[in-house]
Design a protein around this motif. Structure first.
Motif, PDB file in Angstrom:
ATOM      1  N   LYS A   1      69.632  62.325 -26.040  1.00 23.36           N
ATOM      2  CA  LYS A   1      70.122  63.161 -24.950  1.00 23.36           C
ATOM      3  C   LYS A   1      69.142  64.265 -24.563  1.00 23.36           C
ATOM      4  CE  LYS A   1      72.729  66.231 -28.038  1.00 23.36           C
ATOM      5  NZ  LYS A   1      74.059  66.802 -28.364  1.00 23.36           N
ATOM      6  N   GLU A   2      68.287  64.670 -25.501  1.00 23.21           N
ATOM      7  CA  GLU A   2      67.392  65.811 -25.240  1.00 23.21           C
ATOM      8  C   GLU A   2      66.428  65.571 -24.084  1.00 23.21           C
ATOM      9  OE1 GLU A   2      68.452  66.020 -29.655  1.00 23.21           O
ATOM     10  OE2 GLU A   2      67.972  64.472 -28.166  1.00 23.21           O
ATOM     11  N   VAL A   3      66.030  64.314 -23.851  1.00 24.10           N
ATOM     12  CA  VAL A   3      65.039  64.050 -22.806  1.00 24.10           C
ATOM     13  C   VAL A   3      65.599  64.297 -21.413  1.00 24.10           C
ATOM     14  CG1 VAL A   3      63.775  62.396 -24.213  1.00 24.10           C
ATOM     15  CG2 VAL A   3      65.594  61.588 -22.707  1.00 24.10           C
ATOM     16  N   ASP A   4      66.918  64.430 -21.300  1.00 26.10           N
ATOM     17  CA  ASP A   4      67.509  64.685 -19.992  1.00 26.10           C
ATOM     18  C   ASP A   4      67.139  66.068 -19.471  1.00 26.10           C
ATOM     19  OD1 ASP A   4      68.884  63.313 -18.047  1.00 26.10           O
ATOM     20  OD2 ASP A   4      70.820  64.214 -18.530  1.00 26.10           O
ATOM     21  N   ILE A   5      66.469  66.862 -20.289  1.00 27.92           N
ATOM     22  CA  ILE A   5      66.002  68.163 -19.819  1.00 27.92           C
ATOM     23  C   ILE A   5      65.064  67.990 -18.627  1.00 27.92           C
ATOM     24  CG2 ILE A   5      64.034  68.272 -21.424  1.00 27.92           C
ATOM     25  CD1 ILE A   5      64.495  71.314 -21.558  1.00 27.92           C
ATOM     26  N   PHE A   6      64.297  66.886 -18.616  1.00 31.09           N
ATOM     27  CA  PHE A   6      63.362  66.642 -17.516  1.00 31.09           C
ATOM     28  C   PHE A   6      64.081  66.292 -16.212  1.00 31.09           C
ATOM     29  CE2 PHE A   6      60.036  65.508 -20.854  1.00 31.09           C
ATOM     30  CZ  PHE A   6      59.340  66.684 -20.663  1.00 31.09           C
ATOM     31  N   ALA A   7      65.364  65.979 -16.288  1.00 36.47           N
ATOM     32  CA  ALA A   7      66.115  65.630 -15.087  1.00 36.47           C
ATOM     33  C   ALA A   7      66.774  66.841 -14.448  1.00 36.47           C
ATOM     34  CB  ALA A   7      67.173  64.576 -15.418  1.00 36.47           C
ATOM     35  N   LEU A   8      66.666  68.017 -15.067  1.00 34.98           N
ATOM     36  CA  LEU A   8      67.317  69.207 -14.530  1.00 34.98           C
ATOM     37  C   LEU A   8      66.751  69.562 -13.157  1.00 34.98           C
ATOM     38  CD1 LEU A   8      67.459  71.494 -17.704  1.00 34.98           C
ATOM     39  CD2 LEU A   8      69.351  70.227 -16.652  1.00 34.98           C
ATOM     40  N   PRO A   9      67.592  69.705 -12.140  1.00 36.02           N
ATOM     41  CA  PRO A   9      67.102  70.078 -10.809  1.00 36.02           C
ATOM     42  C   PRO A   9      66.407  71.439 -10.832  1.00 36.02           C
ATOM     43  CG  PRO A   9      69.348  69.236 -10.693  1.00 36.02           C
ATOM     44  CD  PRO A   9      69.035  69.426 -12.144  1.00 36.02           C
ATOM     45  N   PHE A  10      65.307  71.538 -10.100  1.00 35.82           N
ATOM     46  CA  PHE A  10      64.526  72.755  -9.945  1.00 35.82           C
ATOM     47  C   PHE A  10      64.002  73.297 -11.278  1.00 35.82           C
ATOM     48  CE2 PHE A  10      67.241  72.553  -6.178  1.00 35.82           C
ATOM     49  CZ  PHE A  10      66.291  72.671  -5.179  1.00 35.82           C
ATOM     50  N   LEU A  11      63.738  72.388 -12.219  1.00 35.81           N
ATOM     51  CA  LEU A  11      63.160  72.795 -13.499  1.00 35.81           C
ATOM     52  C   LEU A  11      61.708  73.238 -13.324  1.00 35.81           C
ATOM     53  CD1 LEU A  11      63.506  72.952 -16.620  1.00 35.81           C
ATOM     54  CD2 LEU A  11      62.656  70.587 -16.704  1.00 35.81           C
TER      55      LEU A  11
ATOM     56  N   GLN B   1      71.317  74.546 -15.520  1.00 32.44           N
ATOM     57  CA  GLN B   1      70.257  74.333 -16.510  1.00 32.44           C
ATOM     58  C   GLN B   1      70.639  74.955 -17.851  1.00 32.44           C
ATOM     59  OE1 GLN B   1      66.745  76.086 -14.846  1.00 32.44           O
ATOM     60  NE2 GLN B   1      66.506  74.546 -13.231  1.00 32.44           N
ATOM     61  N   ASP B   2      71.145  76.188 -17.803  1.00 33.10           N
ATOM     62  CA  ASP B   2      71.527  76.887 -19.030  1.00 33.10           C
ATOM     63  C   ASP B   2      72.620  76.125 -19.779  1.00 33.10           C
ATOM     64  OD1 ASP B   2      69.726  78.921 -18.469  1.00 33.10           O
ATOM     65  OD2 ASP B   2      71.228  80.160 -17.436  1.00 33.10           O
ATOM     66  N   GLN B   3      73.636  75.712 -19.053  1.00 32.43           N
ATOM     67  CA  GLN B   3      74.758  75.001 -19.665  1.00 32.43           C
ATOM     68  C   GLN B   3      74.299  73.672 -20.258  1.00 32.43           C
ATOM     69  OE1 GLN B   3      78.027  74.257 -16.970  1.00 32.43           O
ATOM     70  NE2 GLN B   3      78.846  72.617 -18.244  1.00 32.43           N
ATOM     71  N   ALA B   4      73.498  72.927 -19.494  1.00 32.27           N
ATOM     72  CA  ALA B   4      73.027  71.620 -19.963  1.00 32.27           C
ATOM     73  C   ALA B   4      72.131  71.761 -21.182  1.00 32.27           C
ATOM     74  CB  ALA B   4      72.284  70.899 -18.839  1.00 32.27           C
ATOM     75  N   ALA B   5      71.310  72.814 -21.207  1.00 33.48           N
ATOM     76  CA  ALA B   5      70.412  73.024 -22.341  1.00 33.48           C
ATOM     77  C   ALA B   5      71.192  73.254 -23.624  1.00 33.48           C
ATOM     78  CB  ALA B   5      69.483  74.201 -22.064  1.00 33.48           C
ATOM     79  N   VAL B   6      72.304  73.993 -23.524  1.00 39.23           N
ATOM     80  CA  VAL B   6      73.157  74.210 -24.696  1.00 39.23           C
ATOM     81  C   VAL B   6      73.750  72.893 -25.167  1.00 39.23           C
ATOM     82  CG1 VAL B   6      75.286  75.280 -25.515  1.00 39.23           C
ATOM     83  CG2 VAL B   6      73.706  76.598 -24.090  1.00 39.23           C
ATOM     84  N   GLU B   7      74.258  72.100 -24.228  1.00 41.33           N
ATOM     85  CA  GLU B   7      74.884  70.822 -24.570  1.00 41.33           C
ATOM     86  C   GLU B   7      73.881  69.833 -25.161  1.00 41.33           C
ATOM     87  OE1 GLU B   7      76.629  69.633 -20.907  1.00 41.33           O
ATOM     88  OE2 GLU B   7      78.273  71.089 -21.017  1.00 41.33           O
ATOM     89  N   MET B   8      72.633  69.902 -24.689  1.00 40.16           N
ATOM     90  CA  MET B   8      71.595  68.981 -25.182  1.00 40.16           C
ATOM     91  C   MET B   8      70.907  69.510 -26.431  1.00 40.16           C
ATOM     92  SD  MET B   8      69.672  67.519 -21.777  1.00 40.16           S
ATOM     93  CE  MET B   8      69.739  68.977 -20.737  1.00 40.16           C
ATOM     94  N   GLY B   9      71.126  70.783 -26.758  1.00 41.63           N
ATOM     95  CA  GLY B   9      70.453  71.382 -27.902  1.00 41.63           C
ATOM     96  C   GLY B   9      68.987  71.663 -27.657  1.00 41.63           C
TER      97      GLY B   9
END
Length: 347
Positions: A117-127, A327-335
């Motif tokens: 799941k961690e690789v989904d960080i690259f899918a975050l909009p406007f990262l 982004q903040d919320q997703a980062a917490v969920e993905m660790g």
């Protein structure tokens, strides 16, 4: 007796020559000369999901083929498949796992389906806010950290040998958007799960799943109102010529990351020489693919305009403000809170 011994020696010599001829496939013993032994033969199946011969993916894999075959003096043969092993990336991931493909190009979204799941960080909009920012991330310590994470969590099934890009993605649809309100109730072809779908839903749109190979028809027949992608990809597929693809708004919401993957277990089984050649060819393919993509973005934007498509810019501030808490919320969920902070620090 002397004649018998002489005859026996002759027979031994003949038998020795015959056995040597039968074992010609075995490596020849070293004769102390300077000539290096021939490299072991190896066939590599390399695949991506795009069908256009001018696509940056194809240019990148053809560079991989050329370098690998050249450095190995033809001992390594690379067979490139442009959409012929599957136009859906999940098919390519499956073929890599099963050994039906050796090198594949896939997006982070499909890697999350394998449980990483961690690789989904690259899918975050406007990262990312620029290609320089993106390259600083994937070519530095963060890229190495992600590569190691994928390798470990997949039990060496997946090994990243390069980071490619699929360009910067923009909205395109049946009408231009001038503010977020214009998205309300509009169907948009994008990922229908995860952070991408969540973002577009919060923006007021309705994420819709359409296979890439069917999207031209879906836009032409008004099955879907809009889509989002980078110029080289959707212009090569003539999406801008469809009824619902004429208007592009440069949202710039995603500087995309694509993984060049090999099966780590198979890679480890190769000789050190073969591994080195593959890694050199992968580095060359990264440079070729990125260079082609960067050049084609301007070229295909102009093609779109020349063909009658329309492009408008937009104030991205409200879109970015919507993305940050997501982004903040997703980062917490993905660790991956620390990773997100590292990425932001490189802006």
């Amino acid at each position: 007796m002397k004649k018998f011994i002489t005859l026996a020696l002759v027979l031994v010599l003949v038998l020795s020559v015959a056995l040597t001829g039968c074992s010609s496939n075995e490596p020849a013993p070293s004769n102390g000369g300077d000539e290096a032994p021939a490299a072991e033969s190896l066939k590599i199946i390399a695949a991506h999901n795009q069908t256009s011969p001018d696509n940056p993916y194809q240019i990148g894999l053809l560079e991989f083929k050329e370098v690998a075959e050249s450095l190995s003096d033809g001992a390594i043969e690379v067979e490139v498949h442009a959409g012929t092993l599957g136009t859906n990336e999940n098919e390519l991931v499956e073929k890599l796992q099963l050994g039906a493909a050796d090198v594949v190009i896939v997006s982070p979204g499909f890697m999350t389906q394998t449980g990483i799941k961690e690789v989904d960080i690259f899918a975050l909009p406007f990262l990312f806010d620029s290609y320089d920012h993106w390259e600083a991330v994937v070519d530095g310590e963060i890229g190495e950290e992600i590569a190691q994470l994928i390798n470990e969590q997949s039990n060496n099934q997946f090994k990243i040998v390069g980071y490619w890009t699929a360009g910067v993605r923009h909205y395109y649809g049946k009408e231009p958007i001038h503010s977020m309100d214009d998205l309300r109730g509009m169907t948009i072809r994008t990922q229908t799960s995860g952070v991408v779908a969540d973002y577009w839903t919060r923006a007021g749109a309705i994420p819709t799943s359409v296979a890439w190979g069917e999207l031209y028809q879906a836009l032409q027949q008004r099955t879907v109102d809009s889509a989002e992608n980078a110029y080289p990809f959707y212009v090569q597929q003539n999406h801008h010529k469809t009824v619902n693809g004429k208007y592009t708004t440069e949202t710039g919401h995603d500087y995309t990351t694509r993984f060049m993957l090999v099966n780590g277990n198979k890679f480890d089984s190769l000789t050190a020489e073969q591994q080195d050649i593959i890694l050199q060819a992968a580095r060359a393919s990264v440079e070729a693919e990125r260079a082609a993509l960067y050049a084609q973005e301007d070229e295909h934007k102009q093609i779109l305009i020349d063909d009658g498509g329309e492009v408008n810019e937009i104030d991205r501030t409200p879109f970015i403000e919507l993305a940050v808490p997501l982004q903040d919320q997703a980062a917490v969920e993905m660790g991956v809170v620390e990773l997100l902070e590292k990425i932001r620090a490189l802006m």
